[in-house]
Design a protein around this motif. Sequence first.
Motif, PDB file in Angstrom:
ATOM      1  N   THR A 167      55.713  45.267  68.145  1.00  0.00           N
ATOM      2  CA  THR A 167      55.881  44.327  67.031  1.00  0.00           C
ATOM      3  C   THR A 167      54.507  43.962  66.502  1.00  0.00           C
ATOM      4  N   VAL A 168      54.457  43.596  65.224  1.00  0.00           N
ATOM      5  CA  VAL A 168      53.218  43.138  64.610  1.00  0.00           C
ATOM      6  C   VAL A 168      53.281  41.621  64.478  1.00  0.00           C
ATOM      7  N   HIS A 169      52.226  40.946  64.947  1.00  0.00           N
ATOM      8  CA  HIS A 169      52.109  39.497  64.834  1.00  0.00           C
ATOM      9  C   HIS A 169      50.908  39.167  63.958  1.00  0.00           C
ATOM     10  N   GLN A 170      50.998  38.066  63.242  1.00  0.00           N
ATOM     11  CA  GLN A 170      49.842  37.537  62.531  1.00  0.00           C
ATOM     12  C   GLN A 170      49.107  36.587  63.460  1.00  0.00           C
TER      13      GLN A 170
ATOM     14  N   HIS B 200      54.501  39.561  50.928  1.00  0.00           N
ATOM     15  CA  HIS B 200      54.081  39.334  52.308  1.00  0.00           C
ATOM     16  C   HIS B 200      52.731  38.627  52.364  1.00  0.00           C
ATOM     17  N   ARG B 201      51.876  38.876  51.352  1.00  0.00           N
ATOM     18  CA  ARG B 201      50.584  38.196  51.346  1.00  0.00           C
ATOM     19  C   ARG B 201      50.763  36.685  51.185  1.00  0.00           C
ATOM     20  N   GLU B 202      51.683  36.272  50.331  1.00  0.00           N
ATOM     21  CA  GLU B 202      51.955  34.843  50.187  1.00  0.00           C
ATOM     22  C   GLU B 202      52.447  34.251  51.498  1.00  0.00           C
ATOM     23  N   MET B 203      53.265  35.011  52.222  1.00  0.00           N
ATOM     24  CA  MET B 203      53.836  34.506  53.467  1.00  0.00           C
ATOM     25  C   MET B 203      52.815  34.387  54.582  1.00  0.00           C
ATOM     26  N   MET B 204      51.651  35.000  54.412  1.00  0.00           N
ATOM     27  CA  MET B 204      50.603  34.862  55.421  1.00  0.00           C
ATOM     28  C   MET B 204      49.950  33.490  55.380  1.00  0.00           C
TER      29      MET B 204
ATOM     30  N   ALA C  63      54.097  35.368  66.164  1.00  0.00           N
ATOM     31  CA  ALA C  63      55.512  35.752  66.222  1.00  0.00           C
ATOM     32  C   ALA C  63      55.711  37.031  65.412  1.00  0.00           C
ATOM     33  N   PRO C  64      56.755  37.810  65.713  1.00  0.00           N
ATOM     34  CA  PRO C  64      56.999  39.025  64.938  1.00  0.00           C
ATOM     35  C   PRO C  64      57.180  38.710  63.453  1.00  0.00           C
ATOM     36  N   LEU C  65      56.565  39.510  62.613  1.00  0.00           N
ATOM     37  CA  LEU C  65      56.706  39.347  61.173  1.00  0.00           C
ATOM     38  C   LEU C  65      58.035  39.932  60.709  1.00  0.00           C
TER      39      LEU C  65
ATOM     40  N   ARG D 259      66.319  42.748  57.648  1.00  0.00           N
ATOM     41  CA  ARG D 259      65.031  42.157  57.289  1.00  0.00           C
ATOM     42  C   ARG D 259      64.133  41.875  58.494  1.00  0.00           C
ATOM     43  N   LYS D 260      64.459  42.401  59.662  1.00  0.00           N
ATOM     44  CA  LYS D 260      63.603  42.210  60.829  1.00  0.00           C
ATOM     45  C   LYS D 260      62.671  43.412  60.959  1.00  0.00           C
TER      46      LYS D 260
END
Length: 332
Positions: A7-10, A51-55, A66-68, A93-94
């Motif tokens: 999984t990718v996390h921020q 997705h950039r806004e959601m960062m 958490a997983p994006l 959407r996961k």
Amino acid sequence: MTETALTVHQTARPHGFPTAGHFTFAESALPRPAAGSTLVENLYWSVDPYHREMMDDVSGGFALGAPLEGRTLGRVVASRTPRLTDGEIVFHRKGWRTHAVVAPEETRRLPRFDGVPLTAYLSTLGGTGLTAYVGLTRIARLQEGEDLFVSAAAGGVGTTTGRFARLLGAGRLVGSTGSKAKADHLTREVGYDVAFDYHDGPTAELLGKAAPDGIDVFVDNVGGEQLAAAVGALREFGRVVRVGTISQYNTPGATSPRFDHADIVEKSLRLEGFLVRNHLDLQEELYEFAVPHLQSGRLALDETVVDGFGHIVDAFLGMLRGENTGKIIVRA
């Protein structure tokens, strides 16, 4: 089947343009579905400007560590519900992970149309195509013969907007993009009459040369200077369709575009934004419109496909830098 999942996390909030250092790949044991859910092995991932806004630290944004999440196509591999069968391909959407446990209500079964590849469900037949379709038919209410200007015209929404507008009988199509090569692609392959590199000068001047008689509709994926130029070029009863503001995602201190606000009144202009998630009821209508054209070859897919889940962050950052033509998709 592998026994591990990625999984990718921020890991941190960016200030300006994000880097690979804002993300990390986390390895874990393969998740086990509980009764009533299913395990999906993801096959294709969409990385999108939103997705950039959601960062950022915004309501509904990505949580750190958490997983994006994002639009994804996957294969059901371990179903514990009669509503989903092993082997089915579903949309959910996961994303940003190799495997996901989902409930049936979190998925959408994909109709299979002869000659239409799976990637189309993340591009022309997915959220990208639905955005273009809603923008043209519901927000702009495009009429045959009307002239359009589209910003970020070589991106996913921009290329699809151009192709849909041509099918809907639009008049002159003008696009802006970030390089001469992309501008050439838009006129040679996508159906734009004129396209310009916005780096070549003030947008108002470039647009004035490309559309000397003005425009009826502006589909705006960028904001900033291009929005201001379009307001000046719009004819009476013109419409602005606000899709995104990618020019400001990585420059939080950027000033708002300056234009003559009297134009809004004096030319009876309409400016309207929308979120595609509020128009999901039009999904079947999109299929009815686009699929026959895809099957006949009159409508082509504009996609940049990146191979390997390990490159999903690179694909996302490359999209923000404008390295893609059309919709960017990551393939397992």
